[in-house]
Design a protein around this motif. Structure first.
Motif, PDB file in Angstrom:
ATOM      1  N   MET A   1       3.697  49.425   4.941  1.00  0.00           N
ATOM      2  CA  MET A   1       4.499  48.490   4.133  1.00  0.00           C
ATOM      3  C   MET A   1       3.638  47.306   3.729  1.00  0.00           C
ATOM      4  SD  MET A   1       8.348  48.117   5.591  1.00  0.00           S
ATOM      5  CE  MET A   1       7.869  47.375   7.137  1.00  0.00           C
ATOM      6  N   ASN A   2       3.690  46.990   2.482  1.00  0.00           N
ATOM      7  CA  ASN A   2       2.959  45.812   2.024  1.00  0.00           C
ATOM      8  C   ASN A   2       3.980  44.763   1.586  1.00  0.00           C
ATOM      9  OD1 ASN A   2       1.120  44.014   1.028  1.00  0.00           O
ATOM     10  ND2 ASN A   2       0.920  45.079  -0.936  1.00  0.00           N
ATOM     11  N   ILE A   3       4.346  43.900   2.504  1.00  0.00           N
ATOM     12  CA  ILE A   3       5.402  42.930   2.230  1.00  0.00           C
ATOM     13  C   ILE A   3       4.846  41.518   2.330  1.00  0.00           C
ATOM     14  CG2 ILE A   3       7.618  42.025   3.044  1.00  0.00           C
ATOM     15  CD1 ILE A   3       8.374  44.754   3.950  1.00  0.00           C
ATOM     16  N   ARG A   4       5.093  40.719   1.300  1.00  0.00           N
ATOM     17  CA  ARG A   4       4.647  39.323   1.346  1.00  0.00           C
ATOM     18  C   ARG A   4       5.580  38.513   2.234  1.00  0.00           C
ATOM     19  NH1 ARG A   4       4.435  36.618  -4.168  1.00  0.00           N
ATOM     20  NH2 ARG A   4       6.211  37.911  -4.756  1.00  0.00           N
ATOM     21  N   THR A   5       5.054  37.504   2.931  1.00  0.00           N
ATOM     22  CA  THR A   5       5.903  36.609   3.713  1.00  0.00           C
ATOM     23  C   THR A   5       5.916  35.236   3.048  1.00  0.00           C
ATOM     24  OG1 THR A   5       5.363  37.789   5.731  1.00  0.00           O
ATOM     25  CG2 THR A   5       6.317  35.604   5.990  1.00  0.00           C
ATOM     26  N   LEU A   6       7.103  34.745   2.735  1.00  0.00           N
ATOM     27  CA  LEU A   6       7.243  33.516   1.967  1.00  0.00           C
ATOM     28  C   LEU A   6       8.108  32.506   2.712  1.00  0.00           C
ATOM     29  CD1 LEU A   6       8.107  35.414  -1.332  1.00  0.00           C
ATOM     30  CD2 LEU A   6       5.855  34.595  -0.648  1.00  0.00           C
ATOM     31  N   SER A   7       8.066  31.254   2.228  1.00  0.00           N
ATOM     32  CA  SER A   7       8.893  30.239   2.878  1.00  0.00           C
ATOM     33  C   SER A   7       9.074  29.014   1.991  1.00  0.00           C
ATOM     34  CB  SER A   7       8.288  29.848   4.221  1.00  0.00           C
ATOM     35  OG  SER A   7       9.232  29.129   4.978  1.00  0.00           O
ATOM     36  N   PHE A   8       9.694  27.979   2.547  1.00  0.00           N
ATOM     37  CA  PHE A   8       9.925  26.718   1.839  1.00  0.00           C
ATOM     38  C   PHE A   8       9.440  25.582   2.732  1.00  0.00           C
ATOM     39  CE2 PHE A   8      13.449  24.991   4.336  1.00  0.00           C
ATOM     40  CZ  PHE A   8      13.771  26.100   5.087  1.00  0.00           C
ATOM     41  N   LYS A   9       9.536  24.342   2.220  1.00  0.00           N
ATOM     42  CA  LYS A   9       9.088  23.182   3.009  1.00  0.00           C
ATOM     43  C   LYS A   9      10.251  22.573   3.792  1.00  0.00           C
ATOM     44  CE  LYS A   9       6.024  22.098  -0.802  1.00  0.00           C
ATOM     45  NZ  LYS A   9       6.194  21.377  -2.074  1.00  0.00           N
ATOM     46  N   GLY A  10       9.965  22.130   5.010  1.00  0.00           N
ATOM     47  CA  GLY A  10      11.015  21.531   5.837  1.00  0.00           C
ATOM     48  C   GLY A  10      11.703  22.607   6.659  1.00  0.00           C
ATOM     49  N   GLY A  11      12.905  22.302   7.107  1.00  0.00           N
ATOM     50  CA  GLY A  11      13.668  23.284   7.858  1.00  0.00           C
ATOM     51  C   GLY A  11      13.489  23.153   9.358  1.00  0.00           C
ATOM     52  N   THR A  12      14.279  23.931  10.090  1.00  0.00           N
ATOM     53  CA  THR A  12      14.291  23.796  11.529  1.00  0.00           C
ATOM     54  C   THR A  12      14.475  25.174  12.180  1.00  0.00           C
ATOM     55  OG1 THR A  12      15.416  22.740  13.366  1.00  0.00           O
ATOM     56  CG2 THR A  12      16.753  23.216  11.464  1.00  0.00           C
ATOM     57  N   HIS A  13      14.352  25.231  13.477  1.00  0.00           N
ATOM     58  CA  HIS A  13      14.413  26.519  14.174  1.00  0.00           C
ATOM     59  C   HIS A  13      15.496  26.553  15.240  1.00  0.00           C
ATOM     60  CE1 HIS A  13      10.287  26.366  12.567  1.00  0.00           C
ATOM     61  NE2 HIS A  13      10.513  27.628  12.325  1.00  0.00           N
ATOM     62  N   PRO A  14      16.751  26.669  14.842  1.00  0.00           N
ATOM     63  CA  PRO A  14      17.791  26.821  15.859  1.00  0.00           C
ATOM     64  C   PRO A  14      17.621  28.175  16.541  1.00  0.00           C
ATOM     65  CG  PRO A  14      18.733  27.034  13.647  1.00  0.00           C
ATOM     66  CD  PRO A  14      17.292  26.711  13.472  1.00  0.00           C
ATOM     67  N   PRO A  15      18.069  28.299  17.807  1.00  0.00           N
ATOM     68  CA  PRO A  15      17.971  29.604  18.471  1.00  0.00           C
ATOM     69  C   PRO A  15      18.734  30.669  17.672  1.00  0.00           C
ATOM     70  CG  PRO A  15      19.237  28.008  19.790  1.00  0.00           C
ATOM     71  CD  PRO A  15      18.657  27.268  18.640  1.00  0.00           C
ATOM     72  N   HIS A  16      18.177  31.867  17.549  1.00  0.00           N
ATOM     73  CA  HIS A  16      18.813  32.888  16.700  1.00  0.00           C
ATOM     74  C   HIS A  16      20.171  33.318  17.228  1.00  0.00           C
ATOM     75  CE1 HIS A  16      14.404  34.167  15.704  1.00  0.00           C
ATOM     76  NE2 HIS A  16      14.702  32.965  15.270  1.00  0.00           N
ATOM     77  N   SER A  17      20.273  33.489  18.535  1.00  0.00           N
ATOM     78  CA  SER A  17      21.531  33.920  19.169  1.00  0.00           C
ATOM     79  C   SER A  17      22.132  35.157  18.525  1.00  0.00           C
ATOM     80  CB  SER A  17      22.571  32.794  19.144  1.00  0.00           C
ATOM     81  OG  SER A  17      22.030  31.602  19.643  1.00  0.00           O
ATOM     82  N   LYS A  18      21.303  36.064  18.031  1.00  0.00           N
ATOM     83  CA  LYS A  18      21.827  37.240  17.347  1.00  0.00           C
ATOM     84  C   LYS A  18      21.828  38.477  18.255  1.00  0.00           C
ATOM     85  CE  LYS A  18      20.185  35.676  12.789  1.00  0.00           C
ATOM     86  NZ  LYS A  18      21.262  35.662  11.791  1.00  0.00           N
ATOM     87  N   GLU A  19      21.299  38.315  19.492  1.00  0.00           N
ATOM     88  CA  GLU A  19      21.108  39.464  20.375  1.00  0.00           C
ATOM     89  C   GLU A  19      22.409  40.213  20.647  1.00  0.00           C
ATOM     90  OE1 GLU A  19      20.740  36.263  21.613  1.00  0.00           O
ATOM     91  OE2 GLU A  19      18.769  36.026  20.676  1.00  0.00           O
ATOM     92  N   ALA A  20      23.518  39.462  20.725  1.00  0.00           N
ATOM     93  CA  ALA A  20      24.783  40.073  21.130  1.00  0.00           C
ATOM     94  C   ALA A  20      25.218  41.175  20.172  1.00  0.00           C
ATOM     95  CB  ALA A  20      25.869  39.013  21.246  1.00  0.00           C
TER      96      ALA A  20
END
Lengths: 331, 445
Positions: B1-20
């Motif tokens: 797979m050739n996938i680019r990884t992109l983003s924006f400026k700023g932001g924060t990292h709350p815990p994902h909590s998606k495991e459930a």
């Protein structure tokens, strides 16, 4: 509808980060510990006593002020502890304890709480207290009060005072590092802290370790310290007659590391924007070098930072962030 | 797979909590005895009910006719008898007109539900009409009518469609599961959107904490040369419209402007799949995937729920509450709306039902701002949240407006990160409301 009131209703977000004011202040205290150990190592247990007295009076004053003003007591945020340590770091280890106590009370009661408490003071409380002590008891705060490390003997001069007196004039790095050991400390002594000075400013190395920890923890950004120290380096290189030795000497001597890493980065009294922080560092660097080279005092870090503190609201106003989507008005 | 990884400026990292729920396949929820279908599930004008008490209705039958252009029709999710048409509480916090239907459990499909043809034969206008008539709205949470997004104002040209599969809200996994289990529908819907807008560039943006979804979408789209699947750095609010556009295309939507101003239309992956269903089978938007999760619910699940099913039934199907419940949120924890009752229906924008325990719902005590600048660093719009908030708390809304209160997207990053636990976004919301009220007043004079 009775059971309808069982849930709490608030505006989002419904989760908060683990960041707290207390944790930030604790990080600052941890970062200050290497410098405290260096102070104790070079100037003896008296350094620890001075620091403890300073912290004790800072905390007690905060409790008293908040009780008097009928505000919630917030000493558990540890900010008064930080102020206490910083003030102690800015006095000689020989400072009389009553003088340290007066400095602490002044820092917390007048500089911090008379202006609204945490986050509202417009100048750094510890530095303002240092300036007050220096103006009131100059003899106890300067040269004759400084110990030569490892002895009980009073030092003839701090490295910067020696510089000012012209002891290093015309020396190159190589000769100064070897031939002048008797009169002025070597650069290695300066870096590790084996020199006369205030409790906390002695070891650039210990302060650097603390600074790196703070940057790693995200408590401060590298902008103010790097801009500040960098400016001093470049300007002293120029003012010192393009002598790299003089430039390096100026970086490690005096309270530059303590000021640049721990005092100029004080949240309440430094700009909040990236651009503003670089201006803060540049301004403090220029002022410090000017005072050191052309002023009456040998050292200029504290007054430089205090002056930049006063300029902070202005810097903040002129460095407002550019909001997203402001630049390009059309596609 | 050739996938680019992109983003924006700023932001924060709350815990994902998606495991459930991230590993749990979507399960069809039980059909409810009664559905309560609000006439307003979208941004814009409410619908007028076109059925009355006693009427028999079928699955997919239109029961609410939109009034005004910015609106979207509403359809029945069950077959049965209308037993009430009256105002009922919904997740917006107020009462809205609702059609209440007694389910006959027969699932009799309405005659209007039939395949609409193939993408090759349908014209752009026909696709737009299907989207409008099927009651398709943005399923990421805001529920903006999709056909309005597709009506590009004259003078503007759109060249890109972006599908939002970021799902940057913690806890939620409904988009994740959809992309994993039905990637072809997502791609099909994107092709329909691209045809409707006659554009040749399509993006599907997915946060890189969902590598399996990235892979599934990449494989589903690998024969489409016009569609690029891109990885987005896992960072909140990566799925905010303007941030997503910036990440994918590098274009900045002007302040106060719309995505169309930079030639982009953004839709949620759920919306795209709903469009695919509407074209292929003719079924309008009458059900959606809801992530039911949080420590306060016994068996967290991703459920396929019929619109109009009550929160209470959905939570019961997940084993009910667990322990002492503090908060029930419609949506995710960063931007979802806290509810005071669970007797409210799931609507088109209900991406999740999050149940927080009493402990988690505790209100932090705000203390003095220490001017640490963290809110400035995380703001994705590059505002100075503490400053807007300070003005707002002093009732100086004119000054709040000067420091760009109206540009705030209310993502909540500032409040999340604040070490002094100050109510930053709350007070900015108050300022925005006051400023809008003042503008309205000035207009009416």
């Amino acid at each position: 509808m009775l059971d309808s009131t069982m849930f709490r209703v608030t505006s989002s977000p419904h989760i908060r980060s683990g960041e707290t004011t207390q944790r930030i202040m604790l990080d600052v205290i941890i970062a200050l510990l290497p410098a405290l150990f260096a102070g104790i190592y070079y100037f003896g247990m008296r350094s620890l006593i001075v620091t403890l007295v300073s912290v004790l009076f800072a905390v007690a004053t905060e409790v008293a002020m908040q009780k008097i003003m009928k505000r919630p007591v917030t000493v558990d945020d540890l900010s008064a502890v930080v102020t206490g340590i910083l003030l102690a770091f800015n006095v000689p280890s020989t400072a009389p304890l009553w003088m340290v106590a007066i400095g602490s009370i002044f820092a917390i009661a007048i500089v911090k709480h008379c202006f609204g408490g945490l986050g509202h003071n417009f100048i750094n409380p510890a530095l303002a207290a240092r300036a007050m002590l220096l103006a009131s008891w100059p003899v106890r705060m300067t040269s004759s009060a400084f110990l030569t490390p490892g002895t009980d003997a009073v030092s003839s001069a701090t490295p910067l005072a020696a510089l000012k007196a012209g002891m290093l004039d015309g020396m190159s790095g190589a000769t100064a590092a070897t031939a002048t050991v008797q009169t002025v400390p070597t650069i290695m002594d300066l870096f590790i802290g084996n020199v006369a000075g205030c409790i906390g400013e002695t070891s650039a190395l210990a302060l650097l370790i603390g600074g790196l920890y703070l940057v790693y923890r995200g408590v401060i950004s590298f902008r103010i310290p790097v801009a500040y120290i960098g400016t001093v380096a470049i300007l002293s290189f120029i003012f010192g007659g393009f002598n790299p030795y003089i430039a390096v000497y100026h970086i490690f001597a005096g309270g530059l590391f303590l000021g640049a890493i721990f005092m100029a980065t004080d949240y309440s009294t430094s700009p909040m924007t990236a651009k503003g922080q670089i201006i803060m560092g540049l301004g403090a660097g220029i002022l410090t070098t000017l005072i050191r080279f052309y002023g009456a005092y040998p050292e200029g870090v504290s007054y430089s930072i205090l002056l930049m503190n006063v300029a902070t609201p202005l810097i903040d106003r002129f460095t407002m962030t550019k909001k997203f989507g402001e630049v390009k008005k059309s596609a | 797979m050739n996938i680019r990884t992109l983003s924006f400026k700023g932001g924060t990292h709350p815990p994902h909590s998606k495991e459930a729920t991230e590993k749990l396949a979507v399960v069809k929820a039980k059909s409810p005895e009664v559905v309560v279908i609000p006439m307003q599930q979208h941004i814009g004008a409410p619908c007028e009910p076109i059925v009355k008490v006693g009427d028999e209705v079928k699955v997919g039958q239109k029961i609410g006719e939109p009034k005004g252009f910015v609106s979207s029709p509403v359809h029945s999710s069950v077959s049965g008898k209308v037993i009430a048409v009256e105002p009922r509480l919904y997740s917006g916090g107020t009462k809205v007109n609702c059609v209440v239907i007694q389910n006959d459990m027969q699932d009799t499909i309405s005659e209007t539900v039939k395949p609409k043809g193939s993408l090759e034969t349908l014209s752009a206008d026909e696709i737009k009409e299907i989207i409008k008539e099927s009651g398709i709205v943005g399923m990421g949470g805001a529920a903006f009518p999709t056909h309005v997004k597709l009506a590009i104002p004259p003078g503007k040209t759109v060249d890109t469609v972006i599908l939002n599969g970021a799902e940057c809200e913690p806890y939620l996994t409904s988009d994740h599961r959809l992309m994993l289990e039905n990637p072809d529908a997502v791609v099909y819907g994107l092709k329909a959107l691209m045809k409707a807008l006659s554009v040749t560039k399509g993006f599907i943006g997915i946060e890189n904490n969902k590598p399996d979804a990235l892979e599934a979408m990449y494989n589903a789209a690998k024969d489409e040369k016009d569609i690029e699947v891109v990885a987005l750095k896992t960072k909140y609010p990566q799925g905010a419209e303007k941030q997503l556009i910036y990440a994918c295309t590098g274009r900045e939507v002007p302040s106060g402007g719309l995505p169309a101003d930079v030639g982009v239309v953004v839709n949620n992956v759920g919306t795209s799949a709903a469009i695919a269903d509407a074209i292929k089978t003719g079924i309008p938007l009458i059900q959606r995937i809801v992530t039911v999760t949080g420590k306060g619910v016994k068996n967290p699940q991703n459920l396929l729920v019929k619109i109009g099913t009550s929160f209470r039934e959905v939570i019961d199907e997940c084993g009910g509450f667990s322990g002492r419940v503090g908060k029930v949120v419609a949506g995710g924890p960063m931007m979802g709306i806290a509810q005071y009752s669970i007797d409210i229906p799931v609507i088109k924008g209900t991406s999740g039902i999050l149940v927080l325990t009493e402990e988690e719902a505790k209100l932090p005590e705000p203390s003095n701002c220490i001017r640490c600048g963290k809110c400035v660093n995380v703001c994705p719009i590059n505002l100075m949240p503490f400053m807007i908030s300070n003005y707002s708390l002093l009732d100086r809304f004119d000054k709040a407006e000067e420091v760009n209160a109206m540009d705030c997207i209310e993502c909540g990053s500032c409040s999340f990160i604040c070490p002094a636990k100050r109510p930053l976004v709350d007070s900015i919301r108050v300022a925005k409301r006051e400023i809008l009220a003042k503008r309205k007043k000035a207009q009416s004079k």
